[in-house]
Design a protein around this motif. Structure first.
Motif, PDB file in Angstrom:
ATOM      1  N   LEU A 122       0.807  -1.218   0.000  1.00  6.64           N
ATOM      2  CA  LEU A 122       0.000   0.000   0.000  1.00  6.64           C
ATOM      3  C   LEU A 122       0.843   1.273   0.000  1.00  6.64           C
ATOM      4  CD1 LEU A 122      -2.870  -1.153   2.359  1.00  6.64           C
ATOM      5  CD2 LEU A 122      -2.914  -0.964  -0.134  1.00  6.64           C
ATOM      6  N   LEU A 123       1.996   1.264   0.656  1.00  5.46           N
ATOM      7  CA  LEU A 123       2.854   2.451   0.653  1.00  5.46           C
ATOM      8  C   LEU A 123       3.489   2.685  -0.714  1.00  5.46           C
ATOM      9  CD1 LEU A 123       4.601   2.114   4.130  1.00  5.46           C
ATOM     10  CD2 LEU A 123       2.841   3.771   3.473  1.00  5.46           C
ATOM     11  N   ASN A 124       3.649   1.631  -1.494  1.00 11.98           N
ATOM     12  CA  ASN A 124       4.262   1.754  -2.816  1.00 11.98           C
ATOM     13  C   ASN A 124       3.257   1.747  -3.953  1.00 11.98           C
ATOM     14  OD1 ASN A 124       7.295   1.711  -2.374  1.00 11.98           O
ATOM     15  ND2 ASN A 124       6.620  -0.002  -1.121  1.00 11.98           N
ATOM     16  N   ALA A 125       1.978   1.603  -3.642  1.00 11.16           N
ATOM     17  CA  ALA A 125       0.950   1.578  -4.684  1.00 11.16           C
ATOM     18  C   ALA A 125       0.772   2.962  -5.284  1.00 11.16           C
ATOM     19  CB  ALA A 125      -0.371   1.072  -4.112  1.00 11.16           C
TER      20      ALA A 125
ATOM     21  N   TYR B 121       8.319  -0.503   8.308  1.00  9.12           N
ATOM     22  CA  TYR B 121       7.107   0.281   8.520  1.00  9.12           C
ATOM     23  C   TYR B 121       6.210  -0.376   9.565  1.00  9.12           C
ATOM     24  CZ  TYR B 121       8.682   2.084   4.064  1.00  9.12           C
ATOM     25  OH  TYR B 121       9.437   2.623   3.069  1.00  9.12           O
ATOM     26  N   SER B 122       5.438   0.475  10.255  1.00  4.51           N
ATOM     27  CA  SER B 122       4.441  -0.034  11.201  1.00  4.51           C
ATOM     28  C   SER B 122       3.053   0.327  10.682  1.00  4.51           C
ATOM     29  CB  SER B 122       4.652   0.597  12.580  1.00  4.51           C
ATOM     30  OG  SER B 122       4.247   1.958  12.548  1.00  4.51           O
ATOM     31  N   HIS B 123       2.051  -0.154  11.381  1.00  4.62           N
ATOM     32  CA  HIS B 123       0.685   0.179  10.970  1.00  4.62           C
ATOM     33  C   HIS B 123       0.432   1.682  11.074  1.00  4.62           C
ATOM     34  CE1 HIS B 123      -0.003   0.099  15.315  1.00  4.62           C
ATOM     35  NE2 HIS B 123      -1.135   0.740  15.095  1.00  4.62           N
ATOM     36  N   THR B 124       1.152   2.371  11.951  1.00  2.00           N
ATOM     37  CA  THR B 124       1.013   3.824  12.082  1.00  2.00           C
ATOM     38  C   THR B 124       1.449   4.516  10.797  1.00  2.00           C
ATOM     39  OG1 THR B 124       1.430   3.625  14.452  1.00  2.00           O
ATOM     40  CG2 THR B 124       1.644   5.819  13.497  1.00  2.00           C
ATOM     41  N   ASP B 125       2.539   4.060  10.192  1.00  2.00           N
ATOM     42  CA  ASP B 125       2.990   4.619   8.909  1.00  2.00           C
ATOM     43  C   ASP B 125       1.919   4.421   7.839  1.00  2.00           C
ATOM     44  OD1 ASP B 125       5.660   5.325   9.819  1.00  2.00           O
ATOM     45  OD2 ASP B 125       6.107   3.169   9.751  1.00  2.00           O
ATOM     46  N   LEU B 126       1.337   3.253   7.830  1.00  3.80           N
ATOM     47  CA  LEU B 126       0.303   2.940   6.846  1.00  3.80           C
ATOM     48  C   LEU B 126      -0.941   3.807   7.057  1.00  3.80           C
ATOM     49  CD1 LEU B 126      -0.561   1.193   4.496  1.00  3.80           C
ATOM     50  CD2 LEU B 126      -1.161  -0.603   6.115  1.00  3.80           C
ATOM     51  N   VAL B 127      -1.368   3.949   8.292  1.00  2.00           N
ATOM     52  CA  VAL B 127      -2.525   4.786   8.606  1.00  2.00           C
ATOM     53  C   VAL B 127      -2.269   6.223   8.168  1.00  2.00           C
ATOM     54  CG1 VAL B 127      -3.830   5.820  10.518  1.00  2.00           C
ATOM     55  CG2 VAL B 127      -3.433   3.345  10.463  1.00  2.00           C
ATOM     56  N   GLN B 128      -1.097   6.771   8.513  1.00  3.92           N
ATOM     57  CA  GLN B 128      -0.775   8.154   8.153  1.00  3.92           C
ATOM     58  C   GLN B 128      -0.731   8.345   6.638  1.00  3.92           C
ATOM     59  OE1 GLN B 128       2.850   8.779  10.348  1.00  3.92           O
ATOM     60  NE2 GLN B 128       1.763   9.227  12.256  1.00  3.92           N
ATOM     61  N   HIS B 129      -0.165   7.390   5.935  1.00  9.03           N
ATOM     62  CA  HIS B 129      -0.098   7.452   4.466  1.00  9.03           C
ATOM     63  C   HIS B 129      -1.495   7.492   3.862  1.00  9.03           C
ATOM     64  CE1 HIS B 129       1.279   6.576   0.393  1.00  9.03           C
ATOM     65  NE2 HIS B 129       0.444   5.554   0.366  1.00  9.03           N
ATOM     66  N   LEU B 130      -2.358   6.628   4.318  1.00  7.65           N
ATOM     67  CA  LEU B 130      -3.712   6.567   3.767  1.00  7.65           C
ATOM     68  C   LEU B 130      -4.538   7.796   4.167  1.00  7.65           C
ATOM     69  CD1 LEU B 130      -4.251   2.765   4.293  1.00  7.65           C
ATOM     70  CD2 LEU B 130      -3.984   3.928   2.090  1.00  7.65           C
TER      71      LEU B 130
ATOM     72  N   ALA C  80      -9.240  -1.657  14.255  1.00  3.41           N
ATOM     73  CA  ALA C  80     -10.059  -2.660  14.927  1.00  3.41           C
ATOM     74  C   ALA C  80      -9.135  -3.683  15.566  1.00  3.41           C
ATOM     75  CB  ALA C  80     -11.000  -3.331  13.933  1.00  3.41           C
ATOM     76  N   GLU C  81      -9.634  -4.380  16.520  1.00  4.16           N
ATOM     77  CA  GLU C  81      -8.840  -5.418  17.180  1.00  4.16           C
ATOM     78  C   GLU C  81      -9.240  -6.774  16.653  1.00  4.16           C
ATOM     79  OE1 GLU C  81      -6.255  -5.040  19.173  1.00  4.16           O
ATOM     80  OE2 GLU C  81      -6.466  -2.882  19.004  1.00  4.16           O
ATOM     81  N   PRO C  82      -8.377  -7.721  16.592  1.00  5.13           N
ATOM     82  CA  PRO C  82      -6.932  -7.565  16.793  1.00  5.13           C
ATOM     83  C   PRO C  82      -6.250  -7.209  15.480  1.00  5.13           C
ATOM     84  CG  PRO C  82      -7.449  -9.889  16.598  1.00  5.13           C
ATOM     85  CD  PRO C  82      -8.758  -9.130  16.447  1.00  5.13           C
ATOM     86  N   LYS C  83      -5.340  -6.284  15.518  1.00  2.00           N
ATOM     87  CA  LYS C  83      -4.433  -5.918  14.436  1.00  2.00           C
ATOM     88  C   LYS C  83      -5.095  -5.741  13.078  1.00  2.00           C
ATOM     89  CE  LYS C  83      -1.597  -9.276  14.572  1.00  2.00           C
ATOM     90  NZ  LYS C  83      -0.466 -10.128  14.321  1.00  2.00           N
ATOM     91  N   SER C  84      -6.196  -5.018  13.008  1.00  2.00           N
ATOM     92  CA  SER C  84      -6.885  -4.816  11.735  1.00  2.00           C
ATOM     93  C   SER C  84      -7.080  -3.331  11.472  1.00  2.00           C
ATOM     94  CB  SER C  84      -8.248  -5.493  11.751  1.00  2.00           C
ATOM     95  OG  SER C  84      -8.101  -6.883  11.893  1.00  2.00           O
ATOM     96  N   ILE C  85      -7.095  -3.006  10.197  1.00  3.65           N
ATOM     97  CA  ILE C  85      -7.387  -1.650   9.751  1.00  3.65           C
ATOM     98  C   ILE C  85      -8.518  -1.753   8.737  1.00  3.65           C
ATOM     99  CG2 ILE C  85      -6.540   0.376   8.481  1.00  3.65           C
ATOM    100  CD1 ILE C  85      -3.721  -0.337   9.460  1.00  3.65           C
ATOM    101  N   MET C  86      -9.525  -0.903   8.895  1.00  2.00           N
ATOM    102  CA  MET C  86     -10.614  -0.837   7.931  1.00  2.00           C
ATOM    103  C   MET C  86     -10.637   0.560   7.333  1.00  2.00           C
ATOM    104  SD  MET C  86     -13.580  -3.099   9.702  1.00  2.00           S
ATOM    105  CE  MET C  86     -13.313  -2.541  11.372  1.00  2.00           C
ATOM    106  N   ILE C  87     -10.729   0.632   6.018  1.00  2.00           N
ATOM    107  CA  ILE C  87     -10.682   1.903   5.292  1.00  2.00           C
ATOM    108  C   ILE C  87     -11.934   2.027   4.459  1.00  2.00           C
ATOM    109  CG2 ILE C  87      -9.340   3.258   3.639  1.00  2.00           C
ATOM    110  CD1 ILE C  87      -6.982   1.272   4.595  1.00  2.00           C
TER     111      ILE C  87
END
Length: 172
Positions: free
Chosen positions: A121-124, A146-155, A165-172
């Motif tokens: 996702l960071l390179n898409a 990278y951490s999930h924080t980097d991914l969240v900030q990028h998006l 969301a728990e555990p370890k999920s991101i919903m966009i």
């Protein structure tokens, strides 16, 4: 789109609940891909395209970690991945799938790719990400720089609304 399709349970349930949709089930590991194909046959679903490839930060050959049980295999292309616990596979960029299959819009992208989610996702290409309505992914910190924080900030910089969301999920 189902990145990290495994044996196909998400893809099969999706097309059974939404018969007019088409799912691209993407799975690089041979043992899972064989089971995915068998499950598609047994469930008689025709609107799933199974692709034996990885989705990565670059296209071409990459090495994937195969440490532990098959469910622990990592689709990240870390520089530390070496030795007998690796598998060489073909990788595509996310935009390659969109272009190859003439996909203009993806309603839902599910990612369970055990470490490559940030790299993908960071390179898409931002225009490719704009073609995706919703993303649900399981993140894995510690697999890349990278951490999930980097991914969240990028998006978020791209105007996406994020829900952790728990555990370890991101919903966009």
């Amino acid at each position: 789109m189902d990145i990290g399709a495994g044996i196909g349970e998400f893809s099969i349930l999706t097309v059974k609940e939404h018969p007019s949709c088409h799912v691209y089930a993407i799975e690089p590991f041979p043992e899972f891909f064989a089971l995915l194909q068998e499950n598609l046959r047994l469930n008689a679903v025709g609107n799933v395209t199974a692709l034996q490839t990885a989705i990565g930060a670059q296209s071409g050959q990459i090495l994937l970690a195969t440490i532990g049980e098959a469910v622990q295999h990592s689709a990240t292309n870390q520089a530390t991945v070496t030795g007998s616990n690796t598998l060489a596979v073909t990788a595509l960029l996310l935009e390659d799938v969109f272009q190859r299959y003439n996909t203009e819009q993806c309603n839902f992208l599910k990612m369970d790719c055990d470490g490559c989610e940030s790299e993908v996702l960071l390179n898409a290409n931002p225009s490719t990400l704009a073609q995706i309505d919703h993303i649900c992914l399981e993140y894995h910190n510690g697999c890349t720089a990278y951490s999930h924080t980097d991914l969240v900030q990028h998006l978020q910089r791209q105007g996406r609304q994020i829900q952790l969301a728990e555990p370890k999920s991101i919903m966009i």
